[in-house]
Design a protein around this motif. Structure first.
Motif, PDB file in Angstrom:
ATOM      1  N   TYR A  69     -43.371  10.880 -34.413  1.00  0.00           N
ATOM      2  CA  TYR A  69     -43.272   9.644 -35.209  1.00  0.00           C
ATOM      3  C   TYR A  69     -42.931   8.488 -34.289  1.00  0.00           C
ATOM      4  CZ  TYR A  69     -38.373  10.911 -34.801  1.00  0.00           C
ATOM      5  OH  TYR A  69     -37.161  11.291 -34.293  1.00  0.00           O
ATOM      6  N   GLN A  70     -43.323   7.301 -34.722  1.00  0.00           N
ATOM      7  CA  GLN A  70     -42.946   6.098 -33.970  1.00  0.00           C
ATOM      8  C   GLN A  70     -42.108   5.203 -34.871  1.00  0.00           C
ATOM      9  OE1 GLN A  70     -46.314   4.540 -31.673  1.00  0.00           O
ATOM     10  NE2 GLN A  70     -46.996   6.647 -31.395  1.00  0.00           N
ATOM     11  N   CYS A  71     -42.750   4.490 -35.819  1.00  0.00           N
ATOM     12  CA  CYS A  71     -41.918   3.697 -36.741  1.00  0.00           C
ATOM     13  C   CYS A  71     -41.248   4.610 -37.768  1.00  0.00           C
ATOM     14  CB  CYS A  71     -42.744   2.622 -37.439  1.00  0.00           C
ATOM     15  SG  CYS A  71     -43.791   3.254 -38.771  1.00  0.00           S
ATOM     16  N   GLY A  72     -41.845   5.753 -38.032  1.00  0.00           N
ATOM     17  CA  GLY A  72     -41.253   6.725 -38.953  1.00  0.00           C
ATOM     18  C   GLY A  72     -41.578   6.494 -40.418  1.00  0.00           C
ATOM     19  N   TYR A  73     -42.312   5.424 -40.717  1.00  0.00           N
ATOM     20  CA  TYR A  73     -42.558   5.106 -42.137  1.00  0.00           C
ATOM     21  C   TYR A  73     -43.375   6.182 -42.838  1.00  0.00           C
ATOM     22  CZ  TYR A  73     -42.898   2.140 -46.202  1.00  0.00           C
ATOM     23  OH  TYR A  73     -42.775   1.652 -47.473  1.00  0.00           O
ATOM     24  N   CYS A  74     -44.327   6.757 -42.119  1.00  0.00           N
ATOM     25  CA  CYS A  74     -45.185   7.767 -42.750  1.00  0.00           C
ATOM     26  C   CYS A  74     -44.563   9.160 -42.714  1.00  0.00           C
ATOM     27  CB  CYS A  74     -46.543   7.825 -42.043  1.00  0.00           C
ATOM     28  SG  CYS A  74     -46.446   8.554 -40.374  1.00  0.00           S
ATOM     29  N   CYS A  97     -51.185   7.445 -40.552  1.00  0.00           N
ATOM     30  CA  CYS A  97     -50.103   6.971 -39.679  1.00  0.00           C
ATOM     31  C   CYS A  97     -50.616   5.754 -38.945  1.00  0.00           C
ATOM     32  CB  CYS A  97     -49.698   8.066 -38.685  1.00  0.00           C
ATOM     33  SG  CYS A  97     -48.489   7.493 -37.474  1.00  0.00           S
ATOM     34  N   ARG A  98     -50.073   4.594 -39.290  1.00  0.00           N
ATOM     35  CA  ARG A  98     -50.620   3.379 -38.660  1.00  0.00           C
ATOM     36  C   ARG A  98     -50.187   3.275 -37.204  1.00  0.00           C
ATOM     37  NH1 ARG A  98     -46.997  -1.434 -41.382  1.00  0.00           N
ATOM     38  NH2 ARG A  98     -45.009  -0.474 -40.872  1.00  0.00           N
ATOM     39  N   CYS A  99     -49.158   4.044 -36.803  1.00  0.00           N
ATOM     40  CA  CYS A  99     -48.772   4.073 -35.388  1.00  0.00           C
ATOM     41  C   CYS A  99     -49.667   5.031 -34.618  1.00  0.00           C
ATOM     42  CB  CYS A  99     -47.319   4.518 -35.229  1.00  0.00           C
ATOM     43  SG  CYS A  99     -46.144   3.458 -36.063  1.00  0.00           S
TER      44      CYS A  99
HETATM   45  S1  FES Z   1     -44.985   6.760 -37.320  1.00  0.00           S
HETATM   46 FE1  FES Z   1     -45.412   4.726 -37.885  1.00  0.00          FE
HETATM   47  S2  FES Z   1     -46.760   4.916 -39.544  1.00  0.00           S
HETATM   48 FE2  FES Z   1     -46.572   6.881 -38.769  1.00  0.00          FE
END
Ligand code: FES
Ligand code: FES
Length: 219
Positions: free
Chosen positions: A147-152, A200-202
């Motif tokens: 994960y990066q931003c973790g939103y998904c 996952c937009r990241c």
């Molecule tokens: S980790 Fe950022 S949207 Fe998936």
């Protein structure tokens, strides 16, 4: 010069046009709805939207509440129960951020109304693991940097849990070579296909797939 006709005067003409529109609008309403009908519709509408009692299980806890019949399961979880781990991405069933497990199956919580789930069992990311007591899939996401931003991530993890169970039960996917085969190996292609509803937009996809494979292959 005095206008020959009052309607020739711009001010009179403007007044006349406005009055005409108002009068025709009122006439149209009066024609469309006999006296009392508007009031009746308003009453029916307010009755239709009256809060409805609902009992269900959320993360193995019994929950009783009343909900607006228009409320999605996603909004109920986030706004009524404060379970904000389940994310709202698109609110249109297109991103998978709101994926939860409903009676063990993965579902987009934005696409279903809360009132449809009397007696159902809901599992959200809060019921999967918690700090200090992470689920193996959560640990794999951490280990693999999934994960990066973790939103998904909450939706990815709930979806992966549902997907692993589907494969165990022999459900084929679009890339399964033999749809009659019950013993489905979760190859990278199978995981990618089965997780394709979770965006996952990241673009952490390679690491997400690796994390899921770590757990799925052991499961
Ligand atoms: S980790 Fe950022 S949207 Fe998936
Ligand atoms: S928020 Fe439900 S699928 Fe995007």
């Amino acid at each position: 010069m005095t206008p020959k006709c009052p309607a020739d005067h711009p001010a009179v003409l403007e007044t006349t046009r406005r009055d005409l529109l108002l009068a025709s609008g009122a006439a149209a309403v009066a024609t469309a709805f006999p006296p009392g009908v508007n009031q009746l519709h308003a009453q029916e509408a307010s009755q239709a939207f009256e809060p409805i009692p609902l009992r269900l299980s959320v993360n193995a806890n019994p929950v009783e509440l009343t909900v607006d019949p228009r409320m999605s399961l996603l909004d109920m979880l986030r706004e009524e129960l404060g379970l904000t781990g389940t994310k709202k991405g698109c609110d249109h069933g297109q991103c998978g951020a709101c994926t939860i497990l409903l009676n063990g199956r993965r579902v987009n919580a934005c696409l279903t109304l809360a009132v449809m789930h009397e007696g159902d069992e809901v599992r959200t990311i809060e019921g999967v693991g918690e700090p200090g007591k992470l689920h193996p899939l959560q640990m794999a996401f951490v280990a693999r940097d999934g994960y990066q931003c973790g939103y998904c991530t909450p939706g990815q993890i709930c979806s992966a849990l549902g997907m692993i169970e589907e494969a165990k039960q022999g459900w084929p996917s679009h890339v399964s070579a033999d749809v009659a085969q019950r013993d489905i190996a979760l190859t990278e292609a199978e995981i990618r296909e089965r997780m394709s509803g979770n965006i996952c937009r990241c673009a952490a996809y390679p690491n997400i797939v690796a994390a899921i494979r770590d757990v799925a292959v052991e499961a």
